[in-house]
Motif scaffolding. Structure first.
Motif, PDB file in Angstrom:
ATOM      1  N   GLY A  93       0.671  -1.216  -0.077  1.00 57.67           N
ATOM      2  CA  GLY A  93       0.049  -0.036  -0.032  1.00 57.67           C
ATOM      3  C   GLY A  93       0.977   1.168   0.009  1.00 57.67           C
ATOM      4  O   GLY A  93       0.292   2.379   0.077  1.00 57.67           O
ATOM      5  N   LYS A  94       2.093   1.184   0.137  1.00 58.84           N
ATOM      6  CA  LYS A  94       3.008   2.410  -0.232  1.00 58.84           C
ATOM      7  C   LYS A  94       2.921   2.947  -1.213  1.00 58.84           C
ATOM      8  O   LYS A  94       3.086   2.616  -2.474  1.00 58.84           O
ATOM      9  CB  LYS A  94       4.425   1.848   0.278  1.00 58.84           C
ATOM     10  CG  LYS A  94       5.637   2.990  -0.105  1.00 58.84           C
ATOM     11  CD  LYS A  94       5.511   3.525   1.288  1.00 58.84           C
ATOM     12  CE  LYS A  94       6.931   4.393   1.066  1.00 58.84           C
ATOM     13  NZ  LYS A  94       6.982   5.708   2.002  1.00 58.84           N
TER      14      LYS A  94
ATOM     15  N   PRO B  49       0.114   3.900   3.906  1.00 60.35           N
ATOM     16  CA  PRO B  49       0.348   2.407   3.416  1.00 60.35           C
ATOM     17  C   PRO B  49      -0.763   1.836   3.904  1.00 60.35           C
ATOM     18  O   PRO B  49      -1.464   0.940   3.313  1.00 60.35           O
ATOM     19  CB  PRO B  49       1.574   2.044   3.698  1.00 60.35           C
ATOM     20  CG  PRO B  49       2.541   3.283   4.045  1.00 60.35           C
ATOM     21  CD  PRO B  49       1.635   4.217   4.584  1.00 60.35           C
ATOM     22  N   HIS B  50      -1.064   1.849   5.146  1.00 60.15           N
ATOM     23  CA  HIS B  50      -2.143   1.248   5.783  1.00 60.15           C
ATOM     24  C   HIS B  50      -3.518   1.395   5.481  1.00 60.15           C
ATOM     25  O   HIS B  50      -4.275   0.650   4.958  1.00 60.15           O
ATOM     26  CB  HIS B  50      -2.230   1.331   7.497  1.00 60.15           C
ATOM     27  CG  HIS B  50      -3.361   0.676   8.041  1.00 60.15           C
ATOM     28  ND1 HIS B  50      -4.014   1.038   9.028  1.00 60.15           N
ATOM     29  CD2 HIS B  50      -3.692  -0.700   7.861  1.00 60.15           C
ATOM     30  CE1 HIS B  50      -4.701   0.219   9.656  1.00 60.15           C
ATOM     31  NE2 HIS B  50      -4.611  -0.860   8.920  1.00 60.15           N
TER      32      HIS B  50
ATOM     33  N   TRP C   7      -3.569   0.083   1.673  1.00 58.92           N
ATOM     34  CA  TRP C   7      -3.713  -1.481   1.897  1.00 58.92           C
ATOM     35  C   TRP C   7      -4.882  -1.755   2.088  1.00 58.92           C
ATOM     36  O   TRP C   7      -5.537  -2.860   1.436  1.00 58.92           O
ATOM     37  CB  TRP C   7      -2.456  -2.154   2.805  1.00 58.92           C
ATOM     38  CG  TRP C   7      -2.794  -3.490   2.654  1.00 58.92           C
ATOM     39  CD1 TRP C   7      -2.098  -4.364   1.823  1.00 58.92           C
ATOM     40  CD2 TRP C   7      -3.426  -4.312   3.669  1.00 58.92           C
ATOM     41  NE1 TRP C   7      -2.631  -5.603   2.494  1.00 58.92           N
ATOM     42  CE2 TRP C   7      -3.238  -5.575   3.380  1.00 58.92           C
ATOM     43  CE3 TRP C   7      -4.084  -3.857   4.919  1.00 58.92           C
ATOM     44  CZ2 TRP C   7      -3.774  -6.692   4.303  1.00 58.92           C
ATOM     45  CZ3 TRP C   7      -4.579  -4.918   5.756  1.00 58.92           C
ATOM     46  CH2 TRP C   7      -4.234  -6.253   5.346  1.00 58.92           C
TER      47      TRP C   7
END
Lengths: 262, 790
Positions: B654-655, B779-780, B783
């Motif tokens: 997810g970055k 990212p979290h 994702w």
């Protein structure tokens, strides 16, 4: 900061003696302790600085094993292990920023055992031995949970004995703010098997992922862990990631570490 | 070609010599004789009743000089909101008192309820810990919708958590509703404009001094606008006559809005200085900055865009909840209303706009203007929903925007949100953006990313904003309690060098370089012989300060007007020296000459004559050469731009990585292209920070979870790409003498939707039907969105 006294002993024996005072506190590079003091969250009567002890400085190579003095800075490790243990050097070179790396010490990091720190991962994955002023402790026995170790009060990490694996790699997926490991995985392949240590993910602090170790010991390839799943139970939940996300990252980072291991 | 160091030259910033060599002089660098320290006791709970504060033990601590509590300030005024906003029903906004120190209740974590004055900071801290305080904690009011539904009030005396319920333009409400009801297509998007902590590099610092011999107060403070701070302290809070209070803002290490406002700490150090006869200093630590600097943004919005079958925009309608925190900070009421709602027509010919905005009190730090102030919120909502609409109706997002753009021949253009845009050329900006970004090469770059297992997205944005705030007559009608002109004095010294006193305060903008460029260009003299004086109410005529990208457009215009007056007077003196009629004297490049002759005198000779007026028409012309001008703008200025970026998303983690970012802006005439580029770079960094990493989170108890750099991420160099910055496609501002529009906030306005649009594009390219992800797109979050879409 509250007022405190400071001593700068030049021998381990003097440091041990100085730490016998009530509320005395050992000081490595101070990268955790000093901010804590500045926030008035700790009030030691005396700090005993370990960085002036010559015996705790530097790195010796005893064949298959490195002996790293407990007061050796991350910057020194990053430079001096580049040829002998590149994965360790790479890990050390990505801790914090240059100021942190030139102050922070490996012994300080291992004594603190921050659940998101990098050094516990390499120590555990390498099967290191933590050497103190009184004894030697296997890494498997040393790390006992978040900010918890086998160290007794007043016990000093004087050195770390670090076996050098055949292949190794550390993958750190950084937490965006602190740039500590949101999840970090260190994979170390030895002749007798693979060790996988995970930092940043668990409420229990650094730990081994034994299912991956078994799979990778049989077949050291990223595909070997494809069928494994990581349980989110007891993984850290915070602003930066859910337990499920961390569980997912443990597997992703392990795969990447295996692929990158050299 | 611009003249050397004249208008348009990329003159190196002279202030950087001291900033980059450690010779800046910031407030905390100032050490006064006999200085003592103020330390604040701050609430650790978000909502509580102060039952008792026993100061006895603390007062007996070593070094303690005085202790203040809210009780000491019950008879002085509150810190006011600078703008009165009325609700849709005509009711004035709710304006609970914001006291110097909390009295009765504490209303957010960090709310100061007492202050210890001690010989040293450490002694002060010891004494704060020794205060015996009984605060009864109550449930915190955090979520805005819950705040409006419940009966737990941040301010009991107003009996509601709603500050106001504002409609813009209220007369268009019914027509907008009709247009949406009957539209061929309506796109609806719910989004959050995330709360930001300003994080100026230099924390706030205030030093109070009182001279018992003269009755004069001096406040040295980290301010973007010292005159405004003086006015607030004088007229509203402490009642100190303006002529007895000097406010000095020396070098200030960044503001981004957070140092516009008057804070209680400033009043406290003045009151303490008078009581003790000592200089009293308070310097915020970083933790206090997180908890008490006015935060930015924090809107929750539902936006609808109605389109006809051809893709023409018919109406925008929004419903927004704007968090104002626990107290009204000075610009907190204008920022979400007139600096936001009036921009909700964007760059488009859309005929109808209706904005409903409810401002809500919560037990959180006050929220106010932050780089862009309302316009980033407007642009984000518009440009996200337009992107979403393009996807829904199967249109290219650039082409759909172009179809609805205001065209160059339509200016001046009355927007559906109530502004009159004076100039612009949005198609030219878009053309240039497509060219310099190498949009044509995107497909190849996407293929390359995909070969590495990464998703690549292209995001686009068009913005228009309103700067150069603002015509006083207009803002007065809209509720402003102050005028928004600015002032400058041009003082020509006898030996021909100049001091220019300006109302705008420079805290990173480069005024000390740019204003001399303007004056040097007009007078034909060396810019190095001109110095800027700012930031001291005893030295400058008056000033409304620096915010809203107004320094050049407003204060710079005042500099021009004052310089014109200098030239006019100098021409008369020169005419006398040349024994000619003033009308026959030309002024060019530093020399006065009589038309058609070779007789001339230099500007320096005229300056000397003005101060040594021998053989001087003293009955016709006063000696001296110094002129002041106040400039009140005729309209806002309207910078605009077309931005695009390309992101790579790692689908496994997810970055998001911003790979390319292009900003093509129309800033009108540019005085110093290097400084303008630097301003855009800074704004882009902040905008990308908002889009990707900056996350301000209060938990349900009102504790700020992201209260340090361990949890609040700031964008760092490796988070940012190399930028393509272009300001070649300018249209001139038609109503100020410089033709300048303002560039300070553009980057922070234009970039967040660009980045989000690019990430959504990347998601779609990866086969994920994801239509929106809220900022920051950590990212979290990315994702999680991808995971949920599977």
């Amino acid at each position: 900061m509250y007022a405190f006294d400071i001593e700068r002993p030049t021998s381990v024996a003097d440091a041990v003696a100085a730490l016998k005072d009530e509320d005395a506190q050992a000081l490595g590079g101070g990268q955790t302790l000093i901010p804590t003091l500045k926030q008035r969250l700790a009030a030691p009567s005396k700090l005993v600085s370990l960085t002036g002890i010559a015996d705790m400085q530097g790195i010796a190579n005893d064949g298959d094993t490195l002996r790293i003095g407990g007061a050796t800075t991350h910057a020194t490790v990053a430079v001096d292990t580049a040829d002998t243990y590149p994965a360790l050097a790479d890990l050390a070179s990505h801790i914090g920023d240059p100021a942190v790396r030139n102050r922070g010490t490996i012994g300080g990091s291992l004594a603190n055992n921050d659940p998101s720190a990098c050094y516990p991962a390499v120590a555990l994955a390498s099967g290191a031995t933590i050497i103190t002023n009184t004894r030697e402790i296997a890494a498997d026995d040393y790390f006992q949970g978040m900010f918890t170790t086998a160290l007794e009060d007043g016990e000093i990490v004087t050195a770390i004995s670090m076996p050098v694996p055949e292949k190794a790699n550390y993958q750190k997926f950084v937490q965006p703010a602190s740039r500590f490991a949101l999840v970090g995985v260190f994979v170390a392949k030895f002749a007798d098997g693979v060790r996988v240590a995970v930092t940043g993910a668990s409420n229990e602090g650094v730990h081994r992922w034994t299912e991956a170790e078994d799979a990778l010991s049989a077949d050291f390839s990223a595909g070997a862990i494809a069928g494994l799943t990581v349980s989110a139970d007891n993984l850290i939940a915070d602003l930066h990631g859910s337990p499920e996300y961390r569980a997912h990252l443990v597997k992703v980072m392990t795969g990447r570490a295996v692929a990158a291991a050299s | 070609m611009p003249k050397d160091d004249g208008i348009g030259a990329a003159t190196v910033r002279r202030e950087d010599v001291r900033f980059l060599t450690g010779r800046g002089r910031y407030s905390d660098d100032i050490k006064a004789f006999g200085e003592c320290a103020a330390v604040f006791a701050r609430s650790t709970v978000a909502n509580g009743t102060i039952k008792s504060i026993n100061t006895e033990a603390a007062a007996a601590m070593p070094g303690v000089l005085a202790i203040f509590t809210g009780e000491d300030f019950v008879d002085v005024g509150g810190n006011p909101a600078g703008w009165l906003v009325n609700s849709r029903d005509g009711e004035p906004m709710k304006e609970p008192k914001r006291p110097v120190l909390a009295h009765g209740k504490v209303r957010h974590v960090g709310d100061a309820y007492a202050a210890v004055i001690a010989e040293t900071v450490e002694q002060g801290r010891d004494a704060v810990e020794a205060l015996e305080v009984d605060i009864e904690e109550h449930a915190a009011v955090i979520n805005m919708k819950d705040a409006l539904a419940g009966t737990n009030y941040v301010h009991d005396e107003i009996g509601t958590n709603q500050c106001f319920d504002w409609g813009w333009i209220e007369d268009n409400r019914a027509a907008t509703d009709e247009a949406i009801k009957g539209a061929h297509h309506v796109t609806t998007l719910e989004l959050v404009n995330n709360r930001l902590v300003p994080n100026a590099m230099e924390p706030r610092c205030s030093i109070g001094d009182y001279n018992h011999g003269t009755g004069d107060y001096t406040l040295q403070t980290t301010s973007q606008n010292p005159h405004l701070t003086r006015l607030l302290i004088s007229a509203f809070v402490l009642g100190i006559p303006e002529n007895k209070l000097t406010v000095i803002a020396p070098d200030v290490g960044g503001g981004f809005g957070s140092k516009i406002y008057h804070y209680g700490e400033e009043a406290l150090v003045l009151a303490a200085a008078k009581k003790l006869g000592r200089t009293v200093k308070w310097t915020s630590d970083r933790s206090e900055a997180f908890l008490t600097d006015a935060h930015g943004r924090d809107h929750v919005t539902k936006i609808e865009l109605a389109l006809d079958e051809k893709g023409n925009f018919l109406a925008f309608r929004t419903e927004t909840y704007a968090n104002v925190g626990a107290y009204l900070s000075n610009f907190s009421t204008v920022t979400p209303t007139f600096l936001h709602g009036t921009l909700m027509a964007g760059n488009y010919t859309v005929p109808l706009v209706y904005v409903n905005l409810k401002a809500v009190f919560t037990n959180t730090a006050p929220v106010d203007a932050y780089r862009g102030a309302g316009r980033p919120e407007a642009t984000f909502s518009l440009e996200r929903v337009i992107d979403m609409a393009a996807r829904e109706i199967g249109r290219d997002p650039i082409e759909l925007r172009r179809q609805n753009f205001i065209k160059p021949d339509q200016y001046p253009f009355a927007s559906a949100a109530g502004l009159e845009y004076d100039s612009g050329n949005y198609d030219a900006l878009m053309d240039q953006m497509e060219k310099v970004s190498d949009k044509a090469g995107f497909a190849a770059r996407r293929a390359e990313s995909e070969s590495k297992g990464l998703l690549r997205g292209f995001g686009v944005n068009a913005y228009v904003e309103a700067c150069g705030i603002a015509p006083s007559n207009l803002v007065g009608i809209l509720g402003s309690r102050v005028g928004l002109y600015d002032a400058a004095t041009v003082r020509v010294n006898a030996t021909g060098n100049l001091s220019v006193m300006v109302g705008a305060h420079s805290h990173g903008q480069g005024h000390e370089t740019v204003f001399p460029q303007i004056v040097a260009d007009m007078l034909g003299i060396d810019a190095a012989s001109i110095d800027i004086v700012h930031g001291d109410t005893s030295k400058i005529p008056f000033g409304m300060g620096t915010y809203g990208s107004r320094s050049l457009a407003v204060c710079g215009s005042a500099v021009v007007r004052a310089t014109e007056k200098v030239i006019a007077k100098a021409t008369k003196i020169a005419a006398h020296m040349l024994e000619a009629e003033a009308g026959d004297v030309d002024f060019n490049d530093g020399t006065f000459s009589v038309k058609g002759t070779n007789r001339s005198v230099s500007f320096g000779e005229v300056a000397l004559k003005a101060y040594i007026p021998h053989d001087y028409p003293i009955d016709l012309i006063e000696p001296g050469l110094e002129e002041t001008a106040f400039y009140d703008p005729a309209n806002f200025t309207y910078p605009s731009g077309a931005y695009c970026c390309e992101v790579e998303v790692d689908p496994e983690t997810g970055k998001v990585r911003v790979d390319r970012m292009t900003a093509v802006d129309d800033f009108g005439n540019v005085m110093n292209p290097m400084i303008v580029t630097g301003q855009v770079h800074g704004g882009l960094g902040q905008g990308i920070g908002q889009a990707l990493v900056e996350q301000t989170t209060y938990d349900d108890d009102g504790q700020l979870l992201s209260a340090s750099y361990m949890d609040y991420a700031m964008p760092r160099a490796d988070d940012l790409p190399f930028y393509v910055v272009d300001h070649s496609q300018s249209t001139v501002c038609t109503h100020n003498p410089l033709g300048a529009k303002g560039c300070g906030e553009a980057g922070a306005i234009g970039s967040p939707p660009t980045v989000v649009n690019a990430v959504i594009d990347a998601m779609q390219s990866g086969g994920k039907n994801i239509t929106h992800i809220d900022m920051p797109m950590t990212p979290h979050r990315v994702w999680t969105a991808m995971n949920n879409a599977q």
